[in-house]
Each structure stands twice: as C-alpha cells, then as structure tokens.
Design an enzyme around this catalytic site. Structure first.
Site, PDB file in Angstrom:
ATOM      1  CG  ASN A   9      52.195   7.837-102.435  1.00  0.00           C
ATOM      2  OD1 ASN A   9      52.481   7.932-103.633  1.00  0.00           O
ATOM      3  ND2 ASN A   9      52.082   6.675-101.811  1.00  0.00           N
ATOM      4  CD1 TRP A  10      50.180  13.759-105.260  1.00  0.00           C
ATOM      5  CD2 TRP A  10      50.756  14.290-107.363  1.00  0.00           C
ATOM      6  NE1 TRP A  10      50.322  15.124-105.321  1.00  0.00           N
ATOM      7  CE2 TRP A  10      50.678  15.482-106.594  1.00  0.00           C
ATOM      8  CE3 TRP A  10      51.110  14.386-108.713  1.00  0.00           C
ATOM      9  CZ2 TRP A  10      50.930  16.744-107.147  1.00  0.00           C
ATOM     10  CZ3 TRP A  10      51.369  15.647-109.259  1.00  0.00           C
ATOM     11  CH2 TRP A  10      51.274  16.806-108.485  1.00  0.00           C
ATOM     12  CE  LYS A  11      48.748   5.542-102.202  1.00  0.00           C
ATOM     13  NZ  LYS A  11      47.984   4.595-101.419  1.00  0.00           N
ATOM     14  CG  HIS A  94      53.562   2.821-100.550  1.00  0.00           C
ATOM     15  ND1 HIS A  94      52.525   1.965-100.808  1.00  0.00           N
ATOM     16  CD2 HIS A  94      53.022   3.916 -99.957  1.00  0.00           C
ATOM     17  CE1 HIS A  94      51.391   2.532-100.396  1.00  0.00           C
ATOM     18  NE2 HIS A  94      51.673   3.718 -99.881  1.00  0.00           N
ATOM     19  CD  GLU A  96      49.426   1.505-102.643  1.00  0.00           C
ATOM     20  OE1 GLU A  96      49.962   2.288-103.452  1.00  0.00           O
ATOM     21  OE2 GLU A  96      48.519   1.854-101.856  1.00  0.00           O
ATOM     22  CD  GLU A 166      52.031   5.027 -95.850  1.00  0.00           C
ATOM     23  OE1 GLU A 166      51.353   6.025 -96.022  1.00  0.00           O
ATOM     24  OE2 GLU A 166      52.407   4.293 -96.781  1.00  0.00           O
ATOM     25  N   GLY A 172      44.047   3.652 -97.859  1.00  0.00           N
ATOM     26  CA  GLY A 172      42.986   3.712 -98.860  1.00  0.00           C
ATOM     27  C   GLY A 172      41.688   3.054 -98.424  1.00  0.00           C
ATOM     28  CB  SER A 212      42.395   6.435 -94.016  1.00  0.00           C
ATOM     29  OG  SER A 212      42.192   5.427 -94.988  1.00  0.00           O
ATOM     30  N   GLY A 233      47.831   9.826 -99.159  1.00  0.00           N
ATOM     31  CA  GLY A 233      47.491   9.318-100.486  1.00  0.00           C
ATOM     32  C   GLY A 233      46.299  10.067-101.053  1.00  0.00           C
ATOM     33  N   GLY A 234      45.125   9.485-100.915  1.00  0.00           N
ATOM     34  CA  GLY A 234      43.900  10.032-101.513  1.00  0.00           C
ATOM     35  C   GLY A 234      43.709  11.525-101.281  1.00  0.00           C
TER      36      GLY A 234
HETATM   37  P1  PGA Z   1      45.793   6.933 -98.217  1.00  0.00           P
HETATM   38  O1  PGA Z   1      47.236   6.390 -98.686  1.00  0.00           O
HETATM   39  O2  PGA Z   1      46.019   8.271 -97.560  1.00  0.00           O
HETATM   40  O3  PGA Z   1      44.983   7.021 -99.459  1.00  0.00           O
HETATM   41  O4  PGA Z   1      45.254   5.920 -97.231  1.00  0.00           O
HETATM   42  C1  PGA Z   1      48.362   6.630 -97.899  1.00  0.00           C
HETATM   43  C2  PGA Z   1      49.574   5.998 -98.575  1.00  0.00           C
HETATM   44  O5  PGA Z   1      49.444   4.932 -99.173  1.00  0.00           O
HETATM   45  O6  PGA Z   1      50.677   6.560 -98.529  1.00  0.00           O
END
Ligand code: PGA
Length: 249
Positions: A9-11, A94, A96, A166, A172, A212, A233-234
């Site tokens: 997930n590049w966001k 998600h 967010e 999640e 994050g 994470s 994500g990251g």
């Molecule tokens: P993260 O994000 O790996 O940076 O914690 C995961 C996500 O939000 O899908």
C-alpha cells in the site's frame, strides 16, 4: 485453497516516475512461486504502472474507489475506471480512510458491491484502535466491521474477497502485533466468517496482517496458520524490503 498474498500500500507516496521505477524494481526481483504480490498505487499511477508490470506474480490495485457508479461526483474515481487501467484489486476500508474521510461500515458495503460488480477483488481492511484493544473490545469491533459491511453478500461474492486485519495502533508506528496476537484475532475473524458462510468459505479466505510488518518480522507473522500474508505500507516503498517480505512464506 487460499492464496498467500503480499500487497504493498504505497499510500500518498512516490510521484508518477518514481512509482513506475519502483514497480520495475519489484518486477525485476526473484519472487517465490508460493505468493501473489500486489502493488496498490495512487490512482494516477495505475495505467503507467500497469504497463511496467512484467512479472507474472505481480498484480495491480487501487487504494480506494467511489461509492457511486458514475456521474457528477467531482474528484471521484469509479470502480469501472480502475478496472479500465488493468488493475484487479482495490483496498477498501483502510483505517486512514475511515478516520480522515469518515468512511463508515455502511458506505463500505456500497463500495464493496461496486468493486465486485466490476470484477475486481476488494482487499477489505478491518481493525481496532488502541483504546478498543486496551478495553478488550477488539474481537467485537472486527466482527462488527465484517458483519455490517460484508455479511449481506452472497457466499459466492464473499468468497471473492481478501480480508486485511490491521490494528490501527500498529500502522506506521513501528509497533507490530506479536505473532500470537495476530494468530489469535485472525482465528476469531476466520471463525466469524465460518459462522456466516461455513467452514469451506472461511478456509478459502486469505486474511492478511498489516501494521508495521517488515522484512525482519514477516517470517514469524506469516508462519501462523491463520495469517495468509501482509498488507505492507512503509516497507513496500523499497523494492528489496518488499520482496524480502513477499519471499517470507
Ligand atoms: P505500515 O502500514 O506497514 O506502514 O504500518 C500498513 C498499512 O497501513 O496498510
């Protein structure tokens, strides 16, 4: 049987050129044949990244889609438009999107139907916030998210979904759920699916862990019987780290 999946997930990261470079770097790596890799990019990257995907293990996804079919909805992107780029997956729900754009379980039920109607696969996200975990409500929260958004679907439609658990407190933050915590709640999620759709559908549903997850902890997380991969994500923004995760089964 259910698939092992690692989805990035590049966001809201990487401009178009950087995104295409990242996709090419991912496709240039050796990917184990027991995993499906998905790149979930910003909307504007989809069609260019689609052309850059040259590895048969790698698929393309979006991070959201509109809750309407088409028409006067300025700034929105429909499931049909996503489909036309070559993408085959869409992240929905998600945390967010739930937190910053006020997406509710009911709204997400509508989006899920549109994504399925266009032949795309939803990667449907659920998970509790820290306060809910600390007060012992995490199992109830994820069950409610599943029930309210997805349990109106037919068994046939439900079996097309990928679920991503999640915990919001792990996204994050560098604070990962322990392998034991992940297994415990993934089993609760699978049992809840079985209570509605039966054991076969539940056993065939891929349930990903996100929050994470990185090259150092993926192996331990994925070793659990009910953890079928990750939503990353990251660590999905670096091809080496991302592929180390994908090759962790
Ligand atoms: P993260 O994000 O790996 O940076 O914690 C995961 C996500 O939000 O899908």
């Amino acid at each position: 049987m259910r698939k092992n999946i690692v989805a990035g997930n590049w966001k809201m990261n990487k401009n178009l050129q950087e995104g295409v470079e990242l996709a090419k770097a991912v496709c240039g790596k050796t990917i184990a044949n027991n995993v499906t890799v998905i790149l979930c990019t910003p909307f504007i990257h989809l069609s260019e990244v689609s052309k850059a995907i040259t590895n048969k293990s790698v698929f393309l996804g979006a991070q959201n889609c509109a809750d309407k079919v088409s028409g006067a909805y300025t700034g929105e992107v429909s499931a049909e438009m996503i489909k036309s780029t070559g993408a085959t997956y869409v992240i929905l729900g998600h945390s967010e999107r739930r937190a910053y754009y006020h997406e509710t379980n009911n709204l997400l039920a509508e989006k899920t139907k549109l994504v399925l109607a266009n032949g795309l696969t939803p990667i449907f996200c659920i998970g509790e916030v820290l306060e809910e975990r600390e007060s012992g409500k995490h199992f109830e929260i994820v069950k409610k998210q599943l029930t309210e958004s997805l349990f109106e679907l037919s068994a046939d439609d439900f079996s097309k979904l990928v679920i991503a658990y999640e915990p919001v407190w792990a996204i994050g933050t560098g604070k990962t759920a322990s392998p034991e915590q992940a297994q415990e709640i993934h089993k609760v999620i699978r049992d809840h699916i079985a209570s509605k759709y039966g054991k076969t559908v539940a056993d065939n549903t891929s349930i990903l862990y996100g929050g994470s997850c990185n090259a150092a902890n993926a192996k331990q997380l994925f070793a659990n019987p009910d953890v079928d991969g990750g939503l990353i994500g990251g660590a999905s923004l670096k091809a080496d780290d991302f592929i180390t995760i994908a090759n962790s089964f």
